[in-house]
Motif scaffolding. Structure first.
Motif, short mmCIF file in Angstrom:
data_model
loop_
_atom_site.label_atom_id
_atom_site.label_comp_id
_atom_site.label_asym_id
_atom_site.label_seq_id
_atom_site.Cartn_x
_atom_site.Cartn_y
_atom_site.Cartn_z
N UNK A 120 -17.92 -1.83 7.79
CA UNK A 120 -16.92 -1.14 7.23
C UNK A 120 -15.36 -1.52 8.04
N UNK A 121 -15.93 -1.37 9.60
CA UNK A 121 -14.77 -1.66 10.53
C UNK A 121 -14.11 -3.05 10.06
N UNK A 122 -14.86 -4.03 10.11
CA UNK A 122 -14.51 -5.54 9.72
C UNK A 122 -13.69 -5.62 8.40
N UNK A 123 -14.05 -5.00 7.56
CA UNK A 123 -13.20 -4.79 6.33
C UNK A 123 -11.91 -4.12 6.25
N UNK A 124 -11.77 -3.04 7.22
CA UNK A 124 -10.63 -2.33 7.36
C UNK A 124 -9.79 -3.31 7.99
N UNK A 125 -10.31 -4.18 9.17
CA UNK A 125 -9.37 -4.78 9.99
C UNK A 125 -8.75 -6.08 9.04
N UNK A 126 -9.66 -6.57 8.24
CA UNK A 126 -9.32 -7.61 7.18
C UNK A 126 -7.92 -7.18 6.59
N UNK A 127 -8.42 -6.11 5.73
CA UNK A 127 -7.38 -5.40 5.05
C UNK A 127 -5.86 -5.18 5.60
N UNK A 128 -6.17 -4.58 6.84
CA UNK A 128 -5.29 -4.28 7.72
C UNK A 128 -4.20 -5.59 8.14
N UNK A 129 -5.07 -6.63 8.41
CA UNK A 129 -4.23 -8.11 8.65
C UNK A 129 -3.46 -8.53 7.39
N UNK A 130 -4.31 -8.50 6.35
CA UNK A 130 -3.56 -9.08 5.07
C UNK A 130 -2.67 -8.00 4.33
N UNK A 131 -2.46 -6.91 5.18
CA UNK A 131 -1.45 -6.02 4.45
C UNK A 131 -1.99 -5.50 3.03
N UNK A 132 -3.45 -5.07 2.98
CA UNK A 132 -3.86 -4.62 1.55
C UNK A 132 -4.49 -3.28 1.69
N UNK A 133 -3.93 -2.47 0.69
CA UNK A 133 -4.78 -1.16 0.60
C UNK A 133 -5.64 -1.25 -0.51
N UNK A 134 -7.00 -0.92 -0.23
CA UNK A 134 -8.04 -1.02 -1.17
C UNK A 134 -7.95 -0.07 -1.98
N UNK A 135 -7.05 0.99 -1.83
CA UNK A 135 -7.15 2.18 -3.00
C UNK A 135 -5.70 2.13 -3.67
N UNK A 136 -4.80 0.92 -3.63
CA UNK A 136 -3.48 0.81 -4.10
C UNK A 136 -3.68 0.69 -5.64
N UNK A 137 -4.76 -0.21 -6.00
CA UNK A 137 -4.68 -0.47 -7.46
C UNK A 137 -5.26 0.69 -8.17
N UNK A 138 -5.84 1.80 -7.77
CA UNK A 138 -6.35 3.12 -8.22
C UNK A 138 -5.06 4.24 -8.56
N UNK A 139 -4.14 4.04 -7.59
CA UNK A 139 -3.26 5.14 -7.87
C UNK A 139 -2.40 4.79 -9.08
N UNK A 140 -1.98 3.51 -9.57
CA UNK A 140 -1.24 3.58 -10.70
C UNK A 140 -2.12 3.99 -12.05
N UNK A 141 -3.57 3.66 -11.86
CA UNK A 141 -4.26 4.06 -12.91
C UNK A 141 -4.21 5.81 -13.15
N UNK A 142 -4.34 6.42 -12.10
CA UNK A 142 -4.33 7.92 -11.97
C UNK A 142 -3.30 8.51 -12.61
N UNK A 143 -1.91 7.62 -12.44
CA UNK A 143 -0.89 8.16 -12.74
C UNK A 143 -0.60 8.13 -14.11
N UNK A 144 -0.93 6.88 -14.80
CA UNK A 144 -0.90 6.56 -16.24
C UNK A 144 -1.65 7.12 -17.16
N UNK A 145 -2.92 7.54 -16.53
CA UNK A 145 -3.93 8.28 -17.52
C UNK A 145 -3.43 9.43 -18.25
N UNK A 146 -2.72 10.46 -17.28
CA UNK A 146 -2.22 11.58 -18.21
C UNK A 146 -1.40 11.31 -19.12
N UNK A 147 -0.59 10.30 -18.82
CA UNK A 147 0.66 9.82 -19.94
C UNK A 147 -0.09 9.26 -21.31
N UNK A 148 -1.09 8.39 -21.17
CA UNK A 148 -1.78 7.93 -22.28
C UNK A 148 -2.50 8.91 -22.93
#
Length: 281
Positions: A120-148
């Motif tokens: 978990x620590x190694x994955x978090x370090x990799x995401x931070x190094x590459x500027x990736x948020x592992x939950x970023x792809x989920x937020x748009x889905x949560x926002x658009x679902x009520x609309x649809x």
């Protein structure tokens, strides 16, 4: 402010412009409808807004509820387009580090608590190094679902919308020729297949999902009014076109192959340089 600027840069000008125009169109459609639509509570008011807007759009086309559903569905899809662009960009970033994630999983198998913590620590370090948020792809889905969901409920629960005729359809009854359910299933398969092919990391589940979703849509569309089936056809066609342009698997495959050739060429040059160095000794 920096994060907002980065978000705007990621999405691009055109999707934001289309979303802005679509929002203006929805507001104008809502204001152009002078009738009353009942809605209880916050969610009921939200769904009522969608119904009024569809009826308003329909009034632009001589009260053609079929055209109203088609145009309004496209407007809503344009509104959530920036979210989809951001979601796909986040997914691409996640896919780009899957090889490194796999290497970390091999290094830390997770058979005990310490190994899982290190992974978990190694994955978090990799995401931070590459500027990736592992939950970023989920937020748009949560926002658009009520609309649809609100769009679906607005069409499904409005007696007025389901009272119209469009082409060969009675919008309040099932499609007698099963054309809309078949089209909805085909467009669902198209978008799911394109999205799957764009992902280089596939397993048995991802390979079978493009066949499961269309089957579910087909069975459901056979049982709902044609107004809802029409919404699914338009929405899924839009989704398929959107997926092709944002996740073109043929283009991505060419890019991956070019990167692989470049990597092999680089490795070949390194080996050649090492052999030349050994000979010079």
């Amino acid at each position: 402010m920096t994060r907002l600027r980065k978000w705007i840069t990621t999405i691009g000008f055109l999707p934001l412009l289309l979303a802005s125009v679509a929002i203006v169109g929805i507001v104008l459609a809502d204001l152009s409808y002078t009738g009353h639509v009942a809605g209880n509570g916050l969610w009921g008011g939200f769904v009522g807004l969608f119904i009024r807007s569809i009826l308003g759009v329909s009034s632009w086309f001589s009260s053609s509820y079929g055209l109203g559903i088609i145009v309004f569905t496209i407007l809503v899809r344009f509104v959530i387009l920036p979210l989809m662009v951001y979601q796909i960009d986040s997914m691409k970033k996640m896919q780009s580090v899957q090889g490194e994630i796999k290497a970390l999983q091999d290094q830390y198998p997770g058979r005990d608590t310490e190994s899982r913590q290190l992974l978990a620590a190694a994955q978090q370090a990799l995401y931070k190094e590459r500027g990736i948020s592992p939950f970023a792809s989920m937020l748009p889905l949560l926002v658009q679902m009520p609309v649809l969901i609100a769009l679906y409920q607005g069409i499904h629960n409005s007696p007025v919308l389901r009272s119209g005729e469009f082409l060969w359809l009675n919008l309040g009854k099932q499609d007698p020729y099963f054309i809309l359910p078949i089209l909805a299933a085909l467009f669902t398969f198209g978008s799911s297949w394109l999205s799957t092919q764009a992902n280089p990391q596939q397993n048995a589940m991802t390979k079978v999902m493009p066949f499961i979703f269309p089957f579910v849509i087909l069975l459901t569309a056979l049982a709902v009014p044609a107004a809802v089936s029409l919404y699914w056809v338009v929405g899924n066609l839009f989704q398929m076109i959107q997926t092709f342009f944002l996740q073109n698997p043929f283009k991505l495959k060419q890019e991956r192959e070019a990167a692989l050739r470049l990597e092999k060429e680089k490795a070949r040059k390194i080996k050649k340089a090492q052999r030349s160095k050994k000979r010079s000794r």
